[in-house]
Design a protein around this motif. Sequence first.
Motif, PDB file in Angstrom:
ATOM      1  N   ALA A 243       0.820  -1.207   0.000  1.00  0.00           N
ATOM      2  CA  ALA A 243       0.000   0.000   0.000  1.00  0.00           C
ATOM      3  C   ALA A 243       0.859   1.265   0.000  1.00  0.00           C
ATOM      4  CB  ALA A 243      -0.933  -0.009   1.202  1.00  0.00           C
ATOM      5  N   HIS A 244       1.963   1.214   0.786  1.00  0.00           N
ATOM      6  CA  HIS A 244       2.790   2.406   0.899  1.00  0.00           C
ATOM      7  C   HIS A 244       3.610   2.655  -0.370  1.00  0.00           C
ATOM      8  CE1 HIS A 244       5.393   5.435   2.646  1.00  0.00           C
ATOM      9  NE2 HIS A 244       6.452   4.725   2.262  1.00  0.00           N
ATOM     10  N   GLU A 245       4.246   1.613  -0.888  1.00  0.00           N
ATOM     11  CA  GLU A 245       5.167   1.793  -2.002  1.00  0.00           C
ATOM     12  C   GLU A 245       4.451   2.022  -3.329  1.00  0.00           C
ATOM     13  OE1 GLU A 245       8.288   2.156  -1.809  1.00  0.00           O
ATOM     14  OE2 GLU A 245       8.592   1.619   0.290  1.00  0.00           O
ATOM     15  N   LEU A 246       3.279   1.442  -3.508  1.00  0.00           N
ATOM     16  CA  LEU A 246       2.583   1.559  -4.791  1.00  0.00           C
ATOM     17  C   LEU A 246       1.710   2.805  -4.876  1.00  0.00           C
ATOM     18  CD1 LEU A 246       1.529  -2.150  -5.459  1.00  0.00           C
ATOM     19  CD2 LEU A 246       3.387  -0.873  -6.529  1.00  0.00           C
ATOM     20  N   ARG A 247       1.440   3.427  -3.750  1.00  0.00           N
ATOM     21  CA  ARG A 247       0.527   4.570  -3.769  1.00  0.00           C
ATOM     22  C   ARG A 247       1.079   5.697  -4.643  1.00  0.00           C
ATOM     23  NH1 ARG A 247       0.418   5.423   1.210  1.00  0.00           N
ATOM     24  NH2 ARG A 247      -1.416   4.145   1.679  1.00  0.00           N
ATOM     25  N   THR A 248       2.346   6.074  -4.476  1.00  0.00           N
ATOM     26  CA  THR A 248       2.918   7.224  -5.201  1.00  0.00           C
ATOM     27  C   THR A 248       3.046   6.974  -6.701  1.00  0.00           C
ATOM     28  OG1 THR A 248       4.108   7.927  -3.225  1.00  0.00           O
ATOM     29  CG2 THR A 248       4.892   8.768  -5.343  1.00  0.00           C
ATOM     30  N   PRO A 249       3.656   5.869  -7.163  1.00  0.00           N
ATOM     31  CA  PRO A 249       3.760   5.683  -8.615  1.00  0.00           C
ATOM     32  C   PRO A 249       2.411   5.493  -9.300  1.00  0.00           C
ATOM     33  CG  PRO A 249       4.574   3.764  -7.443  1.00  0.00           C
ATOM     34  CD  PRO A 249       4.386   4.832  -6.419  1.00  0.00           C
ATOM     35  N   LEU A 250       1.479   4.819  -8.628  1.00  0.00           N
ATOM     36  CA  LEU A 250       0.158   4.636  -9.236  1.00  0.00           C
ATOM     37  C   LEU A 250      -0.576   5.963  -9.352  1.00  0.00           C
ATOM     38  CD1 LEU A 250      -1.053   1.280  -7.640  1.00  0.00           C
ATOM     39  CD2 LEU A 250      -0.198   1.670  -9.948  1.00  0.00           C
ATOM     40  N   ALA A 251      -0.444   6.815  -8.323  1.00  0.00           N
ATOM     41  CA  ALA A 251      -1.078   8.129  -8.395  1.00  0.00           C
ATOM     42  C   ALA A 251      -0.465   8.963  -9.519  1.00  0.00           C
ATOM     43  CB  ALA A 251      -0.946   8.842  -7.059  1.00  0.00           C
ATOM     44  N   SER A 252       0.855   8.872  -9.663  1.00  0.00           N
ATOM     45  CA  SER A 252       1.513   9.620 -10.739  1.00  0.00           C
ATOM     46  C   SER A 252       1.093   9.092 -12.104  1.00  0.00           C
ATOM     47  CB  SER A 252       3.035   9.518 -10.569  1.00  0.00           C
ATOM     48  OG  SER A 252       3.702  10.196 -11.599  1.00  0.00           O
ATOM     49  N   LEU A 253       0.986   7.766 -12.229  1.00  0.00           N
ATOM     50  CA  LEU A 253       0.529   7.183 -13.492  1.00  0.00           C
ATOM     51  C   LEU A 253      -0.870   7.671 -13.851  1.00  0.00           C
ATOM     52  CD1 LEU A 253       1.702   3.441 -13.364  1.00  0.00           C
ATOM     53  CD2 LEU A 253       2.223   5.094 -15.160  1.00  0.00           C
ATOM     54  N   ARG A 254      -1.738   7.664 -12.864  1.00  0.00           N
ATOM     55  CA  ARG A 254      -3.105   8.105 -13.123  1.00  0.00           C
ATOM     56  C   ARG A 254      -3.140   9.577 -13.537  1.00  0.00           C
ATOM     57  NH1 ARG A 254      -8.074   7.844  -8.733  1.00  0.00           N
ATOM     58  NH2 ARG A 254      -9.699   8.664 -10.133  1.00  0.00           N
ATOM     59  N   LEU A 255      -2.342  10.419 -12.849  1.00  0.00           N
ATOM     60  CA  LEU A 255      -2.328  11.842 -13.145  1.00  0.00           C
ATOM     61  C   LEU A 255      -1.840  12.112 -14.569  1.00  0.00           C
ATOM     62  CD1 LEU A 255      -2.606  14.807 -12.248  1.00  0.00           C
ATOM     63  CD2 LEU A 255      -0.270  14.629 -11.334  1.00  0.00           C
ATOM     64  N   HIS A 256      -0.728  11.513 -14.978  1.00  0.00           N
ATOM     65  CA  HIS A 256      -0.170  11.773 -16.296  1.00  0.00           C
ATOM     66  C   HIS A 256      -0.986  11.107 -17.392  1.00  0.00           C
ATOM     67  CE1 HIS A 256       3.312  12.851 -13.755  1.00  0.00           C
ATOM     68  NE2 HIS A 256       3.606  13.689 -14.757  1.00  0.00           N
ATOM     69  N   ALA A 257      -1.594   9.946 -17.073  1.00  0.00           N
ATOM     70  CA  ALA A 257      -2.471   9.345 -18.071  1.00  0.00           C
ATOM     71  C   ALA A 257      -3.675  10.225 -18.320  1.00  0.00           C
ATOM     72  CB  ALA A 257      -2.913   7.954 -17.615  1.00  0.00           C
ATOM     73  N   THR A 258      -4.188  10.871 -17.272  1.00  0.00           N
ATOM     74  CA  THR A 258      -5.314  11.787 -17.439  1.00  0.00           C
ATOM     75  C   THR A 258      -4.902  13.024 -18.232  1.00  0.00           C
ATOM     76  OG1 THR A 258      -6.245  11.027 -15.334  1.00  0.00           O
ATOM     77  CG2 THR A 258      -7.061  13.111 -16.214  1.00  0.00           C
ATOM     78  N   SER A 259      -3.674  13.498 -17.968  1.00  0.00           N
ATOM     79  CA  SER A 259      -3.216  14.695 -18.684  1.00  0.00           C
ATOM     80  C   SER A 259      -3.061  14.446 -20.172  1.00  0.00           C
ATOM     81  CB  SER A 259      -1.904  15.182 -18.085  1.00  0.00           C
ATOM     82  OG  SER A 259      -0.865  14.252 -18.346  1.00  0.00           O
ATOM     83  N   LEU A 260      -2.806  13.178 -20.544  1.00  0.00           N
ATOM     84  CA  LEU A 260      -2.652  12.878 -21.959  1.00  0.00           C
ATOM     85  C   LEU A 260      -3.965  13.016 -22.730  1.00  0.00           C
ATOM     86  CD1 LEU A 260      -0.269   9.771 -21.835  1.00  0.00           C
ATOM     87  CD2 LEU A 260       0.277  12.062 -22.657  1.00  0.00           C
TER      88      LEU A 260
END
Length: 451
Positions: A243-260
């Motif tokens: 939960a701790h380690e995957l939270r940051t990269p998954l959030a970043s993936l979601r953010l940049h995928a949305t920006s695309l």
Amino acid sequence: MTGRPSLQRQLLAWTLGALVAVWSVFMLVGYHTGVEESDELTDGHLASVASLLLAQSGTAFEEQRPDAATLGVAPNLKAHDYQQSLSVAIWDESGKLLTRTGPAPLLAFETSEGFATLQLGQPAQAWRVFVRSDDVGQARKVAVLLSVQERDDLAEDIAGQVATPGLWLLPIVTLVLTLAVRRGLRPLLDLSARVRAMDIHQAGRLHAPPHAEFQAMVAAIETLGTRYQTALAHERELADTFAHELRTPLASLRLHATSLRGTLTTGERQAALAQVEADAARTAAIMDDLLALARASRAQLAETAQPLDLAALARRIAAEQAQDAFESAHELAVDAPAECTANGHPVLLEIALRNLVANALGHTPPGTAVEIRVLADPPTLQVRDNAASLLHPGDHRRGGAVLGLGLGHQVVRRVAAVHGGGFGTTGPDADGWRCDTLTLGSTPGHNTSPP
């Protein structure tokens, strides 16, 4: 639902069954012994009477008339329950009957001396007979007779009196034995109650009776409980780490995928795609470390320590990582003796060494030399790199105190703890070499608490 078999009932059944069988045999043997001893006692009585009569003077029976003899025991002369109705016949040396008493038929004078069981009278009836002559001149001959039926009745009565206490004692012994078995099994019942009341979800020792027979069972139960607690701790730790380690990269993936999806310039789109690619790579690296951590936890519980060659392990890992080293422009070398035998968990050591080498190759700049060293005393695995001598000012890819994202060190520390050893990082030294050292203890053990 059928009732479960009870060890106490089974033990009581076998014990009481054996008791009844042995007791019955003893009573049967006692009864037959009583009969035989009563017969011997009767024969001794016959011989004693004969000897007493022969000890009388020679004229003691000459004046008696046989037809006037009493043919039975008068009721007023019977003084004891075991008094027997003996019959006596006395002859002189010529065969003349001097006296006769008792209910037995007259015995022939020619009857041989000694004990005998004869059929006499009409109708025929069994009589126990003892005949004896005077040792001096054969002046008299005495025969003492007793009805076999009366003798057998007396023998059965005596034998019954001997065996009857056994019938009364059997229920008492059964009761005492039942109480003794129940008392003897109380520690086992107490241990069973404590095991049923044991909370497997909470760590704690099983307070068992101090008997030596229970120690192996208690140790096995405590070992199972400890392993279960360790597995639960590892699962909780693994879930928290995920939960701790995957939270940051998954959030970043979601953010940049949305920006695309929005309106972006070519440069912004390329930057967003590069960030998505980096976040995906970071997530994959995290998943690899977490899977290694989970595998280490599982192997720790399932695998047993065994002799292995650390030098062969180092060379094999180096061969497997050679292609990655070539693609990343790293120099990968092994410094190890021909053989270095140690006692350990092969899967765990392979996970730890591969993790150290992969992180050294992945988090150091191209051109870095990575070296695997194996030391024998104590058994030690080292992974060294000279990245510090190649880094430019402000480049911290390998300058921190943690390995990669921090999970690699956690895996290696756990492996070291399982082997009773330690893990540490030193450097960089004056030449720019940084060293990760995994030292094995003398006896690998089970890590019973989460690191």
